[in-house]
Design an enzyme around this catalytic site. Structure first.
Site, mmCIF file in Angstrom:
data_model
loop_
_atom_site.group_PDB
_atom_site.id
_atom_site.type_symbol
_atom_site.label_atom_id
_atom_site.label_comp_id
_atom_site.label_asym_id
_atom_site.label_seq_id
_atom_site.Cartn_x
_atom_site.Cartn_y
_atom_site.Cartn_z
ATOM 1 N N GLU A 258 0.817 -1.205 0.000
ATOM 2 C CA GLU A 258 0.000 0.000 0.000
ATOM 3 C C GLU A 258 0.854 1.260 0.000
ATOM 4 O O GLU A 258 1.924 1.296 0.617
ATOM 5 C CB GLU A 258 -0.927 0.069 1.223
ATOM 6 N N THR A 259 0.338 2.263 -0.714
ATOM 7 C CA THR A 259 0.825 3.630 -0.619
ATOM 8 C C THR A 259 -0.325 4.478 -0.104
ATOM 9 O O THR A 259 -1.436 4.401 -0.626
ATOM 10 C CB THR A 259 1.294 4.166 -1.982
#
Length: 262
Positions: free
Chosen positions: A47-48
Site C-alpha cells: 500500500e501507498t
C-alpha cells in the site's frame, strides 16, 4: 512536474526490515486518481497512503499497485508515524477521515500507536470446494466480512506451514483471504493473501484485524487480544474489541525519507 515528499515506514514493527512497509506521500491537494495509482504502482509496495490536511483532520486514501482499497491499517499507522515524527503534529490524537471508511483516529502513547477503526460485520459461511482448493491444509470454519474471507485452521502450525495457490485464491470473491488459528504464545495468528488486489501475501494487515478481532473475542471469551501475523517479515499487534469499534496497537519505524518527481 511536481516535487513531493515520500516516506517509507515499516509498520507493526520495532525495527526496520520487519512488519509491513508502506509508502506515505503527504499532499497539500489531491492529485488526479490516475496519478495516485501510478505512484502506488511505481512504489510497488502493498500500500501507498496519501493524505491531505483539511481543517482539524486529514483526508486519507490507500492504493495497492493495482487498485484503491476501502481500508488499510498498516498504512494508516505509518501515516500517523510520519505526522508525529516528521511532519510536526503536536497533539496525541490524530483524526483521519476516509470517504470509504469514515472516521479513523490514531492515538500516540508510550506503548505505540493505537488505531481506532470500525469493527467489521462478520457472518459464518459454508466451506466451499473453491475455498478448499486454495490451500494444502483444510480449514475447519469459514467467515465472511465486508471485504475479506476468513478461513479458520486447526492450529498455529497449520498457518506456519500453509502452502497456497494464488491463481485459485484470485477466484475467491473477496479483497483477500485471511488464514487464522489459535496461537501458541499469542491469542491468535494469521496470514493474509490478496492477489485479487495485487498483494500476493501481505506482511501485516491491520484492517484484517477488524475482522479477526470479533471472531477471536467470541471464541476466547475476552475482548483484549494479542496477535501475530506469520508472514516472512512478521508483525505483532494488540487488539481490543470495543463494540462497534476495534483498537489495534502497534509500533512503526522510518526506513526512508525522500522526494519524488511526478
Amino acid at each position: 512536474m511536481k516535487e513531493l515528499k515520500i516516506y517509507q515506514v515499516d509498520a507493526f514493527s520495532e525495527k526496520i526490515f520487519g512488519g509491513n512497509p508502506a509508502a506515505i506521500v503527504p499532499l497539500t491537494a489531491w492529485l488526479e486518481d490516475g496519478k495516485l495509482q501510478k505512484i502506488a504502482m511505481e512504489n510497488n509496495l502493498s500500500e501507498t497512503a496519501f493524505y491531505v490536511k483539511e481543517e482539524e483532520q486529514y483526508q486519507i486514501r490507500w492504493f495497492t499497485p493495482k487498485v484503491e482499497v476501502d481500508l488499510c491499517g498498516h498504512a494508516t499507522l505509518a501515516s500517523a508515524h510520519v505526522l508525529f515524527e516528521h511532519e510536526g503534529f503536536q497533539r496525541d490524537i490524530l483524526h483521519f477521515y476516509s470517504h470509504r471508511s469514515g472516521n479513523l483516529n490514531v492515538k500516540k502513547s508510550t506503548i505505540g500507536l493505537t488505531l481506532d477503526f470500525p469493527t467489521d460485520t462478520v457472518e459464518r459461511t459454508k466451506i466451499s470446494n473453491e475455498m478448499l482448493g486454495c490451500f494444502t491444509h483444510k480449514p475447519i470454519e469459514a467467515y465472511r466480512g465486508k471485504t475479506d474471507l476468513v478461513l479458520v485452521f486447526q492450529n498455529e502450525e497449520d498457518i506456519r506451514q500453509l502452502q497456497f495457490d494464488l491463481e485459485k485464491i484470485k477466484l475467491i470473491d473477496a479483497r483477500g483471504v485471511i488464514a487464522t488459528a489459535k496461537g501458541e504464545e499469542v491469542d491468535f495468528v494469521s496470514r493474509f493473501f490478496g492477489p485479487q488486489v495485487g498483494v500476493p501475501e501481505d506482511p501485516v494487515t491491520g484492517s484484517a484485524h477488524t475482522t479477526l478481532t470479533p471472531i477471536w473475542a467470541e471464541k476466547l471469551g475476552k475482548n483484549k487480544l494479542t496477535a501475530r501475523q506469520l508472514s516472512q517479515r512478521g508483525g505483532a499487534l494488540t487488539c481490543e474489541l470495543l463494540g462497534e469499534r476495534v483498537e489495534i496497537t502497534g509500533k512503526a519505524v522510518t526506513y526512508l525519507e525522500g522526494r519524488i518527481f511526478v
